[in-house]
Every structure is written in C-alpha cells, then in structure tokens.
Design a protein around this motif. Structure first.
Motif, PDB file in Angstrom:
ATOM      1  N   ARG A  19       0.830  -1.215   0.000  1.00 14.93           N
ATOM      2  CA  ARG A  19       0.000   0.000   0.000  1.00 14.93           C
ATOM      3  C   ARG A  19       0.861   1.260   0.000  1.00 14.93           C
ATOM      4  O   ARG A  19       0.551   2.244  -0.685  1.00 14.93           O
ATOM      5  CB  ARG A  19      -0.932  -0.006   1.212  1.00 14.93           C
ATOM      6  N   ALA A  55      -3.231   5.287 -12.864  1.00 13.52           N
ATOM      7  CA  ALA A  55      -4.017   4.612 -11.831  1.00 13.52           C
ATOM      8  C   ALA A  55      -5.507   4.825 -12.044  1.00 13.52           C
ATOM      9  O   ALA A  55      -6.324   3.933 -11.772  1.00 13.52           O
ATOM     10  CB  ALA A  55      -3.611   5.119 -10.453  1.00 13.52           C
ATOM     11  N   THR A 106      -2.720  -7.209  -9.493  1.00 18.84           N
ATOM     12  CA  THR A 106      -1.787  -6.617 -10.445  1.00 18.84           C
ATOM     13  C   THR A 106      -1.539  -7.492 -11.665  1.00 18.84           C
ATOM     14  O   THR A 106      -1.458  -6.982 -12.791  1.00 18.84           O
ATOM     15  CB  THR A 106      -0.433  -6.323  -9.764  1.00 18.84           C
ATOM     16  N   ALA A 144       4.271  -4.935  -8.558  1.00 20.22           N
ATOM     17  CA  ALA A 144       3.921  -3.669  -7.920  1.00 20.22           C
ATOM     18  C   ALA A 144       4.821  -2.523  -8.367  1.00 20.22           C
ATOM     19  O   ALA A 144       4.505  -1.358  -8.105  1.00 20.22           O
ATOM     20  CB  ALA A 144       3.999  -3.814  -6.399  1.00 20.22           C
ATOM     21  N   LYS A 155       1.657   8.846 -12.949  1.00 21.30           N
ATOM     22  CA  LYS A 155       1.216   7.724 -12.120  1.00 21.30           C
ATOM     23  C   LYS A 155      -0.256   7.860 -11.735  1.00 21.30           C
ATOM     24  O   LYS A 155      -1.000   6.873 -11.746  1.00 21.30           O
ATOM     25  CB  LYS A 155       2.084   7.608 -10.876  1.00 21.30           C
ATOM     26  N   ASP A 168       2.304   1.764  -3.419  1.00 22.07           N
ATOM     27  CA  ASP A 168       1.270   2.229  -4.333  1.00 22.07           C
ATOM     28  C   ASP A 168       0.939   3.702  -4.105  1.00 22.07           C
ATOM     29  O   ASP A 168       0.616   4.426  -5.047  1.00 22.07           O
ATOM     30  CB  ASP A 168       0.004   1.372  -4.156  1.00 22.07           C
TER      31      ASP A 168
END
Length: 262
Positions: free
Chosen positions: A95, A219, A152, A122, A215, A98
């Motif tokens: 987490r 996402a 993922t 990841a 990013k 991310d």
C-alpha cells in the motif's frame, strides 16, 4: 532527507542520490522475503519527503526474492495466524509503495517467486537479466496469492493469461516476462542491480511532479471512460504548464539546454 534508523534498519534501507533503496530479501534469510526489510522499508516510505525522487527494490543475495520463508511457516505454532501477520505487514508495504507519487524500480536478478513476484508486479519499471525467472509458487505449497498479485497480474498480462500463470504455477523466463510486460527490459545478469540503480537515479533527477501526474493518470485510467480521462489529462497538463517544473521544461527546450528540475 535524513532517516532516523536503528543499525538493523540501516541494513535494509539507504538513500543514494535521491533514490530510496530497499532490500527485500537477503542471503542470510536464504533469499526468502526478509521482513526486516519490509518493515524498515514501510517506515522509510512513511517518512518520504521531497529529497527522494525514486524508489529501488532489490535483493542482496543470489535472487531478487525467492518468496516466503516456508520453513518459518512450517515451524509456526499457529500457521494461519503466522501467515496472516506476515501478509498484513507485506500488504502495508505494498500500500505504501502504491501511494508513493514517485517511480518505483525493481532490479530483478535471479528468481522472483511468490511474494517476490508480487513486488515485481507492484513496481512501475522492472529490469531483469537473461537468467531472471518469475513464478507464483503458491500452488506448490498449497497457498493462495498475496502481495496484490491477484490484482496486479491480470492488469499486466490480461485475465486469461493470469489465470493460466497462477493456476499452473508457471515459470516465466526472462524473455517471456518482457513480452508479457512483467519486466520492462533485460540487461546483462551481472549488471541488473547497477542498471536498476542508474535508472532510479535518472528518474530521481527528473521532473517529479510530471511523474506523479503520470502515475495518477495511469491509476485512474483503468476505471475511467475515455471522455473522463481526456478531461483529467486536460486538467493535468494545464496545471503542469503553470508549474515551476513545466516552466523549466518548456524554457529549457526553447533555450536548447538540459532542464534542471532540482
């Protein structure tokens, strides 16, 4: 950035030229996932500031990470509770990765199995060598995936191929990993760590707000309509054009010089 670390934490975490390096597996631990590194890495990620521009994941032994410590699983008095605790710690680390607005690079030498493969998935960019191999490894010990692999992997290779890889516990060699997008590219086996660090250094010296925007857009794209994504791109590029980073980038281009994003 100055990290206040114990000597044990310092074995796993360091900062070089704006790159936060995290060792996730060690030879002393048989190249299985070393939770000293996972714990120290999570603390370092929580303490990130603007002095850090990239994150590098690597192992210090013969492999990037050979997966979980199966002998530790077997020795636990309560195996379910033991594995749950490890999964909780790993998932907090994932987490934090991310949530990081800066690029995450993985230098994948040797094997990346089980949770090690999850961390490859990841990363934003993963470099490997000709000898690099990836394997889910969970069916071989009667367990199910952790580390986010069930989320993922389908997004990288597609749902059908992810089912095949996971259910058959497939060994994915280096060339196939590049073809599938699990690895970004291959370098010489002996140069994986060096090349990954150099890439991370280059990214750390780059336009960090641009990387954060890229990013964020990526996402969001998986659940957005094209029309929504076009609006987000318009808003993001307009904001970038008004930013110090955007001004420096455009001015440097016009003036035919290398931009200085520091």
């Amino acid at each position: 950035m100055v990290l206040s670390m114990t000597s044990t934490e310092a074995e796993y975490v360091s900062i070089v030229d704006g790159v936060l390096q995290i060792i996730i597996a060690t030879a002393a631990n048989g190249t299985s996932m070393d939770f000293g590194g996972i714990t120290a890495g999570k603390a370092a990620l929580d303490a990130l500031d603007s002095s850090v521009g990239a994150i590098l994941l690597t192992g210090s032994g013969a492999n990037f990470c050979a997966g979980g410590n199966v002998r530790g699983f077997a020795a636990a008095e309560n195996r379910g509770a033991h594995v749950r605790g490890l999964a909780d710690d790993l998932h907090e680390f994932v987490r934090a990765l991310d949530a990081a607005a800066i690029p995450v690079v993985a230098g994948v030498h040797g094997w990346a199995a089980g949770a090690g493969m999850s961390l490859v998935c990841a990363a934003d960019i993963a470099l490997g060598g000709a000898s690099t191999k990836l394997r889910p490894a969970y069916p071989g010990i009667g367990l199910s995936p952790d580390g986010g692999m069930s989320w993922t992997l389908p997004r990288i290779v597609g749902a059908g191929r992810a089912r095949e890889i996971l259910l058959t516990d497939a060994v994915v060699d280096a060339e196939e990993a590049v073809r599938l997008g699990l690895l970004s590219r291959l370098v010489a086996d002996n140069d994986v760590r060096t090349e990954a660090l150099e890439l991370a250094r280059t990214l750390a010296a780059g336009p960090r707000s641009t990387y954060a925007s890229i990013k964020a857009l990526l996402a969001q794209s998986d659940s957005a309509t094209l029309s929504d994504q076009l609006d987000r791109e318009r808003d993001a590029i307009a904001a970038a054009a008004d930013s110090a980073t955007g001004h420096e980038g455009v001015n440097a281009f016009v003036e035919k010089r290398r931009p200085n994003y520091s």
